[in-house]
Design an enzyme around this catalytic site. Structure first.
Site, PDB file in Angstrom:
ATOM      1  N   HIS A 288       4.897   0.316   1.356  1.00  0.00           N
ATOM      2  CA  HIS A 288       5.384  -0.690   2.683  1.00  0.00           C
ATOM      3  C   HIS A 288       3.915  -1.425   2.567  1.00  0.00           C
ATOM      4  O   HIS A 288       2.847  -1.939   1.871  1.00  0.00           O
ATOM      5  CB  HIS A 288       4.754   0.336   4.135  1.00  0.00           C
ATOM      6  CG  HIS A 288       3.439   0.520   4.126  1.00  0.00           C
ATOM      7  ND1 HIS A 288       2.808   2.275   3.560  1.00  0.00           N
ATOM      8  CD2 HIS A 288       2.095   0.655   5.147  1.00  0.00           C
ATOM      9  CE1 HIS A 288       1.859   2.864   3.815  1.00  0.00           C
ATOM     10  NE2 HIS A 288       1.231   1.223   4.756  1.00  0.00           N
TER      11      HIS A 288
ATOM     12  N   GLU B 102       2.400   7.675   9.261  1.00  0.00           N
ATOM     13  CA  GLU B 102       2.240   6.839  10.128  1.00  0.00           C
ATOM     14  C   GLU B 102       3.578   6.144  10.599  1.00  0.00           C
ATOM     15  O   GLU B 102       5.039   6.160  10.694  1.00  0.00           O
ATOM     16  CB  GLU B 102       1.217   5.121  10.256  1.00  0.00           C
ATOM     17  CG  GLU B 102       1.639   4.794   9.055  1.00  0.00           C
ATOM     18  CD  GLU B 102       1.068   3.724   8.274  1.00  0.00           C
ATOM     19  OE1 GLU B 102       0.220   3.104   8.643  1.00  0.00           O
ATOM     20  OE2 GLU B 102       0.783   3.391   6.965  1.00  0.00           O
TER      21      GLU B 102
ATOM     22  N   GLN C  41       0.990  -1.163   0.257  1.00  0.00           N
ATOM     23  CA  GLN C  41       0.152  -0.016   0.002  1.00  0.00           C
ATOM     24  C   GLN C  41       0.999   1.088   0.106  1.00  0.00           C
ATOM     25  O   GLN C  41       1.566   1.257   0.217  1.00  0.00           O
ATOM     26  CB  GLN C  41      -0.950   0.386   1.031  1.00  0.00           C
ATOM     27  CG  GLN C  41      -1.530  -1.599   1.409  1.00  0.00           C
ATOM     28  CD  GLN C  41      -2.909  -1.156   2.579  1.00  0.00           C
ATOM     29  OE1 GLN C  41      -2.129  -0.270   3.828  1.00  0.00           O
ATOM     30  NE2 GLN C  41      -3.131  -2.008   2.736  1.00  0.00           N
TER      31      GLN C  41
ATOM     32  N   HIS D   9      -0.462   6.093   0.967  1.00  0.00           N
ATOM     33  CA  HIS D   9      -1.348   6.577   1.660  1.00  0.00           C
ATOM     34  C   HIS D   9      -1.111   8.217   0.843  1.00  0.00           C
ATOM     35  O   HIS D   9       0.602   8.069   0.921  1.00  0.00           O
ATOM     36  CB  HIS D   9      -1.229   6.707   2.923  1.00  0.00           C
ATOM     37  CG  HIS D   9      -1.516   5.640   3.705  1.00  0.00           C
ATOM     38  ND1 HIS D   9      -2.493   4.699   3.693  1.00  0.00           N
ATOM     39  CD2 HIS D   9      -0.472   4.661   4.249  1.00  0.00           C
ATOM     40  CE1 HIS D   9      -2.423   3.506   4.110  1.00  0.00           C
ATOM     41  NE2 HIS D   9      -1.012   3.431   4.770  1.00  0.00           N
TER      42      HIS D   9
ATOM     43  N   ARG E 162      -3.880   0.692  -2.520  1.00  0.00           N
ATOM     44  CA  ARG E 162      -3.605  -0.571  -2.470  1.00  0.00           C
ATOM     45  C   ARG E 162      -2.816  -0.734  -3.356  1.00  0.00           C
ATOM     46  O   ARG E 162      -3.605  -0.568  -4.925  1.00  0.00           O
ATOM     47  CB  ARG E 162      -4.960  -1.500  -2.980  1.00  0.00           C
ATOM     48  CG  ARG E 162      -4.588  -2.953  -2.920  1.00  0.00           C
ATOM     49  CD  ARG E 162      -5.258  -3.640  -2.590  1.00  0.00           C
ATOM     50  NE  ARG E 162      -6.234  -3.856  -1.396  1.00  0.00           N
ATOM     51  CZ  ARG E 162      -7.737  -3.821  -1.114  1.00  0.00           C
ATOM     52  NH1 ARG E 162      -8.467  -3.177  -2.276  1.00  0.00           N
ATOM     53  NH2 ARG E 162      -8.444  -3.199  -0.497  1.00  0.00           N
TER      54      ARG E 162
END
Length: 325
Positions: A178, A120, A101, A103, A198
Protein backbone atom coordinates in the site's frame (compact mmCIF):
# COMPACT_ATOMS: atom_id res chain seq x y z
CA UNK A 1 -11.76 5.29 40.61
CA UNK A 2 -10.95 8.64 38.99
CA UNK A 3 -10.99 7.55 35.36
CA UNK A 4 -12.81 9.80 32.92
CA UNK A 5 -12.88 10.42 29.14
CA UNK A 6 -9.26 11.04 28.22
CA UNK A 7 -7.85 13.43 25.64
CA UNK A 8 -4.15 13.49 24.82
CA UNK A 9 -1.64 16.02 23.55
CA UNK A 10 -1.24 15.37 19.82
CA UNK A 11 2.22 14.17 18.81
CA UNK A 12 2.84 16.22 15.67
CA UNK A 13 5.36 14.90 13.17
CA UNK A 14 7.11 17.42 10.92
CA UNK A 15 7.94 15.45 7.77
CA UNK A 16 9.25 16.55 4.37
CA UNK A 17 6.10 15.25 2.64
CA UNK A 18 3.70 16.73 5.20
CA UNK A 19 0.88 19.03 4.12
CA UNK A 20 -1.06 21.85 5.76
CA UNK A 21 -4.38 20.17 6.67
CA UNK A 22 -3.73 18.66 10.09
CA UNK A 23 -3.44 21.90 12.07
CA UNK A 24 -6.47 23.37 10.27
CA UNK A 25 -8.49 20.21 10.88
CA UNK A 26 -7.60 20.10 14.57
CA UNK A 27 -7.84 23.85 15.13
CA UNK A 28 -4.22 24.12 16.25
CA UNK A 29 -2.79 27.64 16.42
CA UNK A 30 -0.43 28.84 15.18
CA UNK A 31 -0.92 26.69 12.13
CA UNK A 32 2.11 24.84 10.83
CA UNK A 33 2.88 23.57 7.35
CA UNK A 34 4.77 20.36 6.83
CA UNK A 35 2.97 18.34 9.52
CA UNK A 36 2.67 14.89 7.99
CA UNK A 37 1.21 13.04 10.96
CA UNK A 38 -0.57 13.66 14.24
CA UNK A 39 -0.37 10.68 16.59
CA UNK A 40 -3.61 10.99 18.52
CA UNK A 41 -3.44 7.95 20.80
CA UNK A 42 -0.14 6.09 20.95
CA UNK A 43 1.55 3.46 23.08
CA UNK A 44 4.57 3.20 20.76
CA UNK A 45 7.84 3.37 22.68
CA UNK A 46 9.31 6.85 22.40
CA UNK A 47 5.94 8.28 21.33
CA UNK A 48 3.62 7.52 24.23
CA UNK A 49 0.59 9.80 24.51
CA UNK A 50 0.29 12.18 27.47
CA UNK A 51 -3.06 13.22 28.98
CA UNK A 52 -3.79 16.89 28.29
CA UNK A 53 -6.38 17.73 30.97
CA UNK A 54 -8.15 16.66 34.16
CA UNK A 55 -6.79 14.96 37.28
CA UNK A 56 -4.55 12.66 35.21
CA UNK A 57 -3.00 15.52 33.23
CA UNK A 58 0.69 14.91 32.50
CA UNK A 59 0.54 11.14 32.95
CA UNK A 60 1.36 9.01 29.95
CA UNK A 61 -0.78 6.22 28.59
CA UNK A 62 1.59 3.45 29.64
CA UNK A 63 1.64 4.67 33.25
CA UNK A 64 -2.15 4.89 33.27
CA UNK A 65 -2.48 1.29 32.11
CA UNK A 66 -0.02 0.18 34.79
CA UNK A 67 -2.14 2.00 37.38
CA UNK A 68 -5.67 1.15 36.23
CA UNK A 69 -5.05 -2.10 34.32
CA UNK A 70 -8.27 -3.68 32.97
CA UNK A 71 -10.31 -0.73 34.20
CA UNK A 72 -8.69 1.33 31.46
CA UNK A 73 -8.23 -1.11 28.58
CA UNK A 74 -10.49 -4.09 29.41
CA UNK A 75 -9.63 -7.46 30.92
CA UNK A 76 -8.86 -9.23 27.63
CA UNK A 77 -6.61 -6.42 26.38
CA UNK A 78 -4.70 -6.19 29.65
CA UNK A 79 -4.11 -9.95 29.75
CA UNK A 80 -2.87 -9.95 26.15
CA UNK A 81 -0.90 -6.71 25.91
CA UNK A 82 0.00 -5.76 29.50
CA UNK A 83 0.92 -2.09 29.72
CA UNK A 84 1.23 -1.71 25.92
CA UNK A 85 -1.78 0.04 24.44
CA UNK A 86 -3.01 -2.17 21.56
CA UNK A 87 -3.95 0.50 18.99
CA UNK A 88 -2.30 3.50 17.38
CA UNK A 89 -4.55 6.29 16.09
CA UNK A 90 -3.13 8.80 13.58
CA UNK A 91 -4.04 11.53 11.15
CA UNK A 92 -1.84 11.50 8.02
CA UNK A 93 -1.64 14.37 5.50
CA UNK A 94 0.41 13.72 2.36
CA UNK A 95 1.34 16.49 -0.06
CA UNK A 96 3.61 14.10 -1.96
CA UNK A 97 3.36 10.44 -2.94
CA UNK A 98 4.53 8.35 -0.01
CA UNK A 99 6.78 5.35 -0.42
CA UNK A 100 5.19 1.99 -1.19
CA UNK A 101 5.26 -0.23 1.88
CA UNK A 102 4.21 -3.49 3.43
CA UNK A 103 3.99 -4.58 7.07
CA UNK A 104 4.73 -8.05 8.44
CA UNK A 105 2.10 -10.12 10.25
CA UNK A 106 2.36 -11.09 13.92
CA UNK A 107 4.32 -14.29 13.27
CA UNK A 108 6.97 -12.70 11.06
CA UNK A 109 7.23 -9.55 13.21
CA UNK A 110 7.70 -11.64 16.35
CA UNK A 111 10.34 -13.78 14.67
CA UNK A 112 12.32 -10.88 13.21
CA UNK A 113 11.68 -7.95 15.53
CA UNK A 114 10.06 -9.32 18.71
CA UNK A 115 7.14 -7.05 17.85
CA UNK A 116 3.50 -7.25 16.92
CA UNK A 117 2.67 -7.11 13.23
CA UNK A 118 0.77 -4.25 11.68
CA UNK A 119 -2.76 -4.51 10.36
CA UNK A 120 -4.45 -1.16 9.77
CA UNK A 121 -7.30 0.69 8.11
CA UNK A 122 -7.69 4.09 6.48
CA UNK A 123 -10.62 6.50 6.40
CA UNK A 124 -10.30 9.37 3.92
CA UNK A 125 -11.03 12.66 5.68
CA UNK A 126 -10.42 14.77 2.59
CA UNK A 127 -8.92 14.38 -0.85
CA UNK A 128 -7.66 16.92 -3.38
CA UNK A 129 -8.70 16.53 -7.03
CA UNK A 130 -6.76 13.62 -8.49
CA UNK A 131 -5.84 12.17 -5.08
CA UNK A 132 -5.24 8.43 -5.01
CA UNK A 133 -3.76 5.60 -3.03
CA UNK A 134 -2.41 2.14 -3.73
CA UNK A 135 -3.78 -0.94 -2.02
CA UNK A 136 -3.13 -4.50 -3.18
CA UNK A 137 -2.28 -5.89 -6.60
CA UNK A 138 -4.08 -5.42 -9.89
CA UNK A 139 -1.92 -7.92 -11.81
CA UNK A 140 -0.49 -11.22 -10.59
CA UNK A 141 3.07 -11.11 -9.30
CA UNK A 142 5.30 -13.84 -7.89
CA UNK A 143 7.98 -13.35 -5.22
CA UNK A 144 10.76 -13.63 -7.80
CA UNK A 145 8.82 -11.42 -10.20
CA UNK A 146 8.50 -8.86 -7.40
CA UNK A 147 12.28 -8.64 -7.00
CA UNK A 148 12.73 -8.26 -10.73
CA UNK A 149 10.05 -5.53 -10.90
CA UNK A 150 11.93 -3.52 -8.28
CA UNK A 151 15.14 -3.87 -10.27
CA UNK A 152 13.56 -2.77 -13.54
CA UNK A 153 11.25 -0.09 -12.03
CA UNK A 154 7.99 -1.75 -13.10
CA UNK A 155 6.64 -2.60 -9.65
CA UNK A 156 4.03 0.18 -9.66
CA UNK A 157 2.51 -1.30 -12.81
CA UNK A 158 1.28 -4.27 -10.79
CA UNK A 159 -0.49 -2.27 -8.08
CA UNK A 160 -4.19 -1.54 -7.72
CA UNK A 161 -4.57 2.25 -7.87
CA UNK A 162 -7.67 3.80 -6.29
CA UNK A 163 -8.91 7.32 -6.92
CA UNK A 164 -10.24 8.51 -3.57
CA UNK A 165 -12.76 10.95 -2.16
CA UNK A 166 -13.93 11.97 1.29
CA UNK A 167 -15.48 9.03 3.13
CA UNK A 168 -13.69 6.23 1.29
CA UNK A 169 -12.28 3.54 3.55
CA UNK A 170 -9.72 0.75 3.09
CA UNK A 171 -8.71 -2.25 5.19
CA UNK A 172 -5.01 -3.09 5.03
CA UNK A 173 -4.25 -6.44 6.63
CA UNK A 174 -0.59 -7.20 7.29
CA UNK A 175 0.99 -8.29 4.02
CA UNK A 176 -0.99 -5.95 1.78
CA UNK A 177 1.19 -3.61 -0.29
CA UNK A 178 0.00 0.00 0.00
CA UNK A 179 0.88 3.67 -0.29
CA UNK A 180 -0.81 7.02 0.24
CA UNK A 181 -0.80 9.38 -2.72
CA UNK A 182 -0.37 13.13 -2.86
CA UNK A 183 -3.34 15.20 -1.70
CA UNK A 184 -4.79 12.48 0.53
CA UNK A 185 -5.70 13.24 4.17
CA UNK A 186 -6.66 10.21 6.23
CA UNK A 187 -7.38 8.83 9.67
CA UNK A 188 -5.44 5.64 10.35
CA UNK A 189 -6.29 2.97 12.91
CA UNK A 190 -3.64 0.29 13.37
CA UNK A 191 -2.04 -2.23 15.62
CA UNK A 192 0.60 -0.79 17.91
CA UNK A 193 3.66 -1.50 15.80
CA UNK A 194 6.20 0.63 14.01
CA UNK A 195 7.56 -2.11 11.73
CA UNK A 196 7.49 -1.02 8.09
CA UNK A 197 9.26 -2.46 5.05
CA UNK A 198 9.85 0.14 2.35
CA UNK A 199 9.46 -1.48 -1.07
CA UNK A 200 9.72 1.36 -3.57
CA UNK A 201 10.32 5.11 -3.39
CA UNK A 202 10.10 6.22 -7.05
CA UNK A 203 13.92 6.43 -7.23
CA UNK A 204 13.87 9.69 -5.31
CA UNK A 205 17.15 11.10 -4.02
CA UNK A 206 17.93 13.17 -0.96
CA UNK A 207 19.92 16.42 -0.97
CA UNK A 208 23.13 14.38 -1.11
CA UNK A 209 21.98 12.33 -4.07
CA UNK A 210 21.32 9.19 -2.01
CA UNK A 211 18.23 7.03 -2.40
CA UNK A 212 16.24 5.91 0.64
CA UNK A 213 16.91 2.45 2.01
CA UNK A 214 14.66 -0.25 0.56
CA UNK A 215 13.79 -3.49 2.34
CA UNK A 216 13.41 -5.63 -0.77
CA UNK A 217 14.34 -9.00 0.74
CA UNK A 218 12.56 -8.43 4.05
CA UNK A 219 9.41 -7.46 2.19
CA UNK A 220 9.59 -10.43 -0.17
CA UNK A 221 8.43 -12.88 2.51
CA UNK A 222 5.96 -10.44 4.07
CA UNK A 223 3.89 -9.63 0.98
CA UNK A 224 0.50 -11.21 0.29
CA UNK A 225 0.66 -11.81 -3.47
CA UNK A 226 -2.98 -12.86 -3.88
CA UNK A 227 -5.39 -10.90 -6.07
CA UNK A 228 -8.65 -9.86 -4.42
CA UNK A 229 -11.95 -8.80 -5.98
CA UNK A 230 -12.04 -5.58 -3.97
CA UNK A 231 -9.70 -3.67 -1.70
CA UNK A 232 -12.08 -0.90 -0.67
CA UNK A 233 -14.57 -1.18 2.17
CA UNK A 234 -18.20 -0.73 1.17
CA UNK A 235 -20.84 0.66 3.51
CA UNK A 236 -24.17 2.46 3.47
CA UNK A 237 -24.61 5.73 5.34
CA UNK A 238 -27.23 5.51 8.11
CA UNK A 239 -27.99 8.27 10.55
CA UNK A 240 -28.14 7.73 14.31
CA UNK A 241 -26.96 4.12 14.24
CA UNK A 242 -23.48 2.56 14.08
CA UNK A 243 -22.36 1.52 10.60
CA UNK A 244 -19.58 -1.06 10.73
CA UNK A 245 -16.65 -0.27 8.46
CA UNK A 246 -14.38 -3.11 9.55
CA UNK A 247 -14.11 -5.78 12.22
CA UNK A 248 -10.98 -7.90 12.51
CA UNK A 249 -9.15 -9.66 15.31
CA UNK A 250 -7.35 -6.44 16.25
CA UNK A 251 -10.06 -3.79 16.16
CA UNK A 252 -13.61 -2.94 15.17
CA UNK A 253 -14.37 0.44 13.64
CA UNK A 254 -17.82 1.96 13.16
CA UNK A 255 -18.96 5.17 11.51
CA UNK A 256 -21.45 7.28 13.49
CA UNK A 257 -23.42 10.09 11.83
CA UNK A 258 -25.76 11.66 14.34
CA UNK A 259 -28.26 14.51 14.26
CA UNK A 260 -29.92 13.69 17.61
CA UNK A 261 -28.87 12.41 21.01
CA UNK A 262 -28.33 8.65 21.07
CA UNK A 263 -27.64 6.31 23.99
CA UNK A 264 -25.33 3.41 23.10
CA UNK A 265 -25.38 0.23 25.19
CA UNK A 266 -21.75 -0.95 25.12
CA UNK A 267 -22.03 -3.40 28.03
CA UNK A 268 -21.07 -6.35 25.79
CA UNK A 269 -17.63 -4.86 25.10
CA UNK A 270 -14.61 -5.65 27.24
CA UNK A 271 -12.61 -2.73 25.91
CA UNK A 272 -11.87 0.97 25.94
CA UNK A 273 -13.69 2.88 23.19
CA UNK A 274 -12.08 5.64 21.13
CA UNK A 275 -14.08 8.33 19.33
CA UNK A 276 -12.43 10.33 16.54
CA UNK A 277 -14.44 13.35 15.43
CA UNK A 278 -14.45 13.74 11.65
CA UNK A 279 -16.96 16.58 11.34
CA UNK A 280 -19.18 18.76 13.54
CA UNK A 281 -19.24 18.70 17.33
CA UNK A 282 -20.93 16.86 20.17
CA UNK A 283 -20.93 16.11 23.87
CA UNK A 284 -20.04 12.58 24.98
CA UNK A 285 -21.22 11.30 28.37
CA UNK A 286 -19.74 8.08 29.70
CA UNK A 287 -21.19 5.54 32.13
CA UNK A 288 -20.02 7.53 35.15
CA UNK A 289 -22.01 10.54 33.91
CA UNK A 290 -18.85 12.46 33.07
CA UNK A 291 -19.26 14.70 30.05
CA UNK A 292 -16.68 15.84 27.52
CA UNK A 293 -17.02 18.25 24.60
CA UNK A 294 -15.70 16.98 21.28
CA UNK A 295 -15.22 18.83 17.99
CA UNK A 296 -13.72 18.14 14.58
CA UNK A 297 -10.18 16.82 14.97
CA UNK A 298 -10.66 15.69 18.57
CA UNK A 299 -9.88 12.15 19.69
CA UNK A 300 -11.15 10.90 23.06
CA UNK A 301 -10.64 7.59 24.85
CA UNK A 302 -13.43 6.23 27.06
CA UNK A 303 -11.95 3.86 29.67
CA UNK A 304 -13.38 0.34 29.71
CA UNK A 305 -14.75 0.76 33.25
CA UNK A 306 -16.89 3.71 32.09
CA UNK A 307 -17.91 2.43 28.65
CA UNK A 308 -20.99 0.28 29.36
CA UNK A 309 -23.32 3.14 28.48
CA UNK A 310 -22.37 6.14 26.35
CA UNK A 311 -24.60 9.05 25.38
CA UNK A 312 -23.61 11.20 22.43
CA UNK A 313 -25.43 14.50 21.96
CA UNK A 314 -24.58 16.26 18.69
CA UNK A 315 -24.44 20.01 18.39
CA UNK A 316 -26.43 20.05 15.17
CA UNK A 317 -24.64 17.22 13.37
CA UNK A 318 -21.60 15.13 14.17
CA UNK A 319 -19.64 12.45 12.35
CA UNK A 320 -17.40 10.17 14.40
CA UNK A 321 -15.29 7.09 13.98
CA UNK A 322 -15.74 4.68 16.88
CA UNK A 323 -13.07 2.04 17.44
CA UNK A 324 -12.24 -0.54 20.09
CA UNK A 325 -10.07 -3.63 20.49
Amino acid sequence: MSLYPLKFDPILKSIIWGGSDICKFKGIEPQQDGIGESWEVSGVEGNISVVDSGSEKGKNLQDLIAEYKEHLVGKHNFEKFGTTFPLLIKFIDARDNLSIQVHPDDVLAKQRHNSFGKTEMWYVINAAPGAFLYSGFEKQLTPDGYVKSIEDNTFVDYLAKHDVKKGDSFFLPAGRVHAIGSGTFIAEIQQTSNITYRIYDYNRKDANGNGRELHTELAKDAIDYKLYDSYQLSYIHKENTPVQLESCQYFTTNLLELDKAVIFDQSNKDSFIIYICMDGACQIEDGSNTKVDVKQGTTVLIPAANAAKITITPKGFVQLLETFA
